[in-house]
Write an enzyme that holds these catalytic residues in place. Structure first.
Site, short mmCIF file in Angstrom:
data_model
loop_
_atom_site.label_atom_id
_atom_site.label_comp_id
_atom_site.label_asym_id
_atom_site.label_seq_id
_atom_site.Cartn_x
_atom_site.Cartn_y
_atom_site.Cartn_z
CE LYS A 187 -1.92 3.00 2.05
NZ LYS A 187 -1.79 4.43 1.71
CD GLU A 263 12.64 0.05 10.22
OE1 GLU A 263 13.19 0.94 10.91
OE2 GLU A 263 13.01 -1.13 10.22
CB CYS A 298 13.15 8.48 8.73
SG CYS A 298 14.31 7.48 7.77
CD GLU A 397 9.79 12.67 11.62
OE1 GLU A 397 8.64 12.23 11.78
OE2 GLU A 397 10.71 12.00 11.11
P1 NAD Z 1 2.32 8.48 7.60
O1 NAD Z 1 2.49 7.74 8.87
O2 NAD Z 1 1.34 9.58 7.55
O3 NAD Z 1 1.92 7.47 6.43
C1 NAD Z 1 2.67 6.33 6.14
C2 NAD Z 1 1.79 5.31 5.46
O4 NAD Z 1 0.78 4.91 6.38
C3 NAD Z 1 1.04 5.84 4.23
O5 NAD Z 1 0.99 4.84 3.24
C4 NAD Z 1 -0.35 6.13 4.75
O6 NAD Z 1 -1.34 6.03 3.77
C5 NAD Z 1 -0.50 5.01 5.77
N1 NAD Z 1 -1.49 5.29 6.82
C6 NAD Z 1 -1.84 6.49 7.34
N2 NAD Z 1 -2.80 6.31 8.27
C7 NAD Z 1 -3.04 4.99 8.34
C8 NAD Z 1 -3.92 4.18 9.12
N3 NAD Z 1 -4.75 4.70 10.01
N4 NAD Z 1 -3.89 2.84 8.92
C9 NAD Z 1 -3.07 2.28 8.03
N5 NAD Z 1 -2.23 2.99 7.26
C10 NAD Z 1 -2.20 4.33 7.41
O7 NAD Z 1 3.79 8.95 7.21
P2 NAD Z 1 4.23 9.83 5.95
O8 NAD Z 1 3.80 11.24 6.20
O9 NAD Z 1 3.80 9.17 4.69
O10 NAD Z 1 5.83 9.69 6.01
C11 NAD Z 1 6.61 10.45 6.82
C12 NAD Z 1 7.01 9.69 8.07
O11 NAD Z 1 7.68 8.47 7.72
C13 NAD Z 1 7.98 10.45 8.93
O12 NAD Z 1 7.60 10.36 10.28
C14 NAD Z 1 9.30 9.72 8.70
O13 NAD Z 1 10.24 9.87 9.73
C15 NAD Z 1 8.85 8.32 8.51
N6 NAD Z 1 9.89 7.51 7.82
C16 NAD Z 1 10.63 6.62 8.56
C17 NAD Z 1 11.63 5.86 7.95
C18 NAD Z 1 12.46 4.86 8.74
O14 NAD Z 1 13.15 4.06 8.13
N7 NAD Z 1 12.43 4.88 10.05
C19 NAD Z 1 11.89 6.03 6.59
C20 NAD Z 1 11.12 6.96 5.87
C21 NAD Z 1 10.11 7.70 6.51
#
Ligand code: NAD
Length: 494
Positions: A187, A263, A298, A397
């Site tokens: 997804k 992650e 991240c 963040e």
């Molecule tokens: P997000 O948590 O908003 O979304 C991530 C994914 O989760 C998306 O596909 C989104 O559609 C899905 N999602 C959102 N709500 C959901 C729910 N209720 N149920 C199931 N799925 C859901 O994050 P983002 O804004 O897309 O990405 C940024 C974040 O990702 C930052 O916090 C960043 O630090 C983190 N990140 C972490 C790493 C790592 O390796 N630790 C790498 C890249 C990004």
């Protein structure tokens, strides 16, 4: 290749708007949603939107394929041959992936061509090399017993990924999951839905059996949630915010106790001790560490913990280095900063600039919408000085190109401030003193530590967080193992 060529190619591109289920392109039952180019606000495409019913379909196909053994029991060498072809096909399609992610999320095209696509190909090749190294073992038993431990795949893995590295974050999940013999339902983030379908398409072209690799686009709150709640999903592998990561644990508890690999976010400190070996290099690397990928990383080095003894000199050097980070057209090969992913994200980051100012920090430069780029979701690289560890800009963040410089006094104080966060993804340490380096490396609560460098690494090494940055590791051999489970077989020799 000139900038004009990328624009021409972008104009000629007809993005695939369907997703992929059961070995074929599929249309969702939820209508369409628009994906917007953040560089100019224009609609790129209306993408087919999935629903929980589409997730049911994809998981059912994944499970059917898994149980058939078409992939899960394929001979290791044959599975490896498919995966190597898969990697080759991605490499041959570098321009397609580069254009799709650049248009979708504003990433500079050069980053896609030189970093994201090669790193994705390398990840698939690395995990492929692990396939025939996944072995079981026998244990010490009485002579009338044979006991062995088998490594088996898990079943259907749900992968939920963010928008900051649309291709690479997806590959970090699907490559080890597929290598271990699982089926996958991916997804993608709704802000960057375009490239994932091509991953699944190319896997099929490489000889991946039908139903093994599925992609469903749609909102996290409906489609992502349905995937994480699904009783036939054996593991959710999630990269995204800490807030949503916590929901994954809830969903697992509310459904089938599936395994959950998280992650999540970060607030990475870059610790600049007074005895650092080369201030110019440290400042240059620190600027790249927060402004690369527009700070939407991240492990972005968003907290600069600078020893008060070198404070002014560091700020001066950092400001000079930051001048080489210039927002511009992401389709121009010279550009090293594009827009942020969406106008919403731009608003959020500008909101943090206001919070920083009102909270008493000094905005040394940037943090504004650059002149001439008002049509896109741009934010100029910025630096706050005089930040206190308790301020919101030091704690939360921001996920944009804004650094917060917190003065520190010596090693003990640096450790205290570095650990004053809910996150623990990574840390940079700059010092000439071996004892200081190892003391900080030991004491800082983070999954990755870089000494006198930043953001280095290889597929052989684990990447993941301490504390609320997550509970799993990406990359490395152990990650492939984490997509398997052990089966203990006790045979009585009669
Ligand atoms: P997000 O948590 O908003 O979304 C991530 C994914 O989760 C998306 O596909 C989104 O559609 C899905 N999602 C959102 N709500 C959901 C729910 N209720 N149920 C199931 N799925 C859901 O994050 P983002 O804004 O897309 O990405 C940024 C974040 O990702 C930052 O916090 C960043 O630090 C983190 N990140 C972490 C790493 C790592 O390796 N630790 C790498 C890249 C990004």
């Amino acid at each position: 290749m000139s900038a004009t060529n990328w624009h021409e190619r972008a104009a000629a591109l007809k993005p695939e708007t369907r997703f992929f289920i059961g070995g074929d392109l599929a249309t969702g039952s939820g209508g369409h949603f628009e994906t917007i180019n953040p560089a100019n606000g224009q609609v790129i495409a209306a993408v087919s939107e999935g629903t929980p019913a589409d997730i049911d379909r994809a998981v059912a196909d994944g499970l059917k394929a898994y149980r058939s053994g078409s992939w899960s029991r394929m001979a290791p060498r044959d599975r490896m041959a498919v995966m190597y072809r898969f990697a080759d096909l991605i490499e041959q399609n570098v321009e397609l992936f580069a254009l799709l992610d650049t248009l979708d999320m504003g990433k500079p095209i050069s980053d896609m061509v030189n970093i994201d696509v090669p790193a994705s190909v390398h990840c698939i090749r690395f995990t492929t090399e692990c396939i025939d190294k996944l072995t079981g073992s026998t244990t010490a038993t009485p002579s009338n017993v044979l006991h062995y431990i088998n490594r088996e795949p898990l079943g259907v893995v749900g992968a939920i990924v963010p928008w900051n590295y649309p291709l690479l974050m997806a590959v970090w999940k699907i490559a080890p999951a597929l290598a271990a013999g699982n089926s996958v339902v991916l997804k993608p983030a709704e802000q960057s839905p375009l490239s994932a379908v091509h991953l699944a398409r190319l896997f099929a072209e490489a000889g991946g059996p039908s139903g093994v690799f599925n992609v469903v686009n749609g909102p996290g709150e409906t489609v992502g949630r349905a995937l994480a709640l699904h009783n036939d999903v054996a593991k959710i592998s999630f990269t995204g915010s800490t807030e949503v990561g916590k929901l994954m644990l809830q969903y697992a508890g509310q459904s089938n106790m599936k395994k959950v690999a998280l992650e999540c976010g970060g607030k990475t400190p870059q610790v600049m001790m007074a005895d650092l070996p080369d201030l110019a290099t440290a400042a240059k690397t620190a600027a790249a560490g927060i402004y690369g990928n527009m700070g939407e990383v991240c492990n972005a080095g968003s907290r600069l913990l600078v020893d008060r003894k070198i404070h002014d000199e560091f700020v001066h050097s950092f400001m000079r280095e930051s001048e080489s980070w210039i927002p511009g057209d992401p389709l121009n090969e010279e550009t090293n900063m594009g827009p942020l992913v969406t106008f919403e994200q731009q608003k959020r980051v500008l909101g943090y600039v206001d919070i920083g100012k009102k909270g008493g920090a000094s905005l040394a430069f940037g943090g504004n919408v650059p002149q001439g780029l008002e049509k896109g979701a741009y934010v100029a690289p910025g630096l706050f000085t005089g930040v206190d560890s308790g301020m919101r800009i030091a704690k939360e963040e921001i996920f944009g190109p804004i650094a917060a410089l917190i003065p520190v006094d010596g090693v003990e104080n640096a450790i205290e401030v570095a650990n004053d966060t809910i996150y623990g993804l990574a840390a940079g340490i700059w010092t000439s003193n071996l004892t200081t380096a190892h003391t900080l490396a030991r004491e800082i609560e983070a999954g990755t530590i870089w000494v006198n460098c930043f953001d280095e690494g290889d597929m052989t090494q684990p990447f993941g967080g301490y504390k609320q940055s997550g509970n799993a590791r990406d990359k490395c051999f152990d990650t492939v193992l984490a997509y398997t489970q052990s089966k203990s077989v006790w045979v009585k020799l009669v």
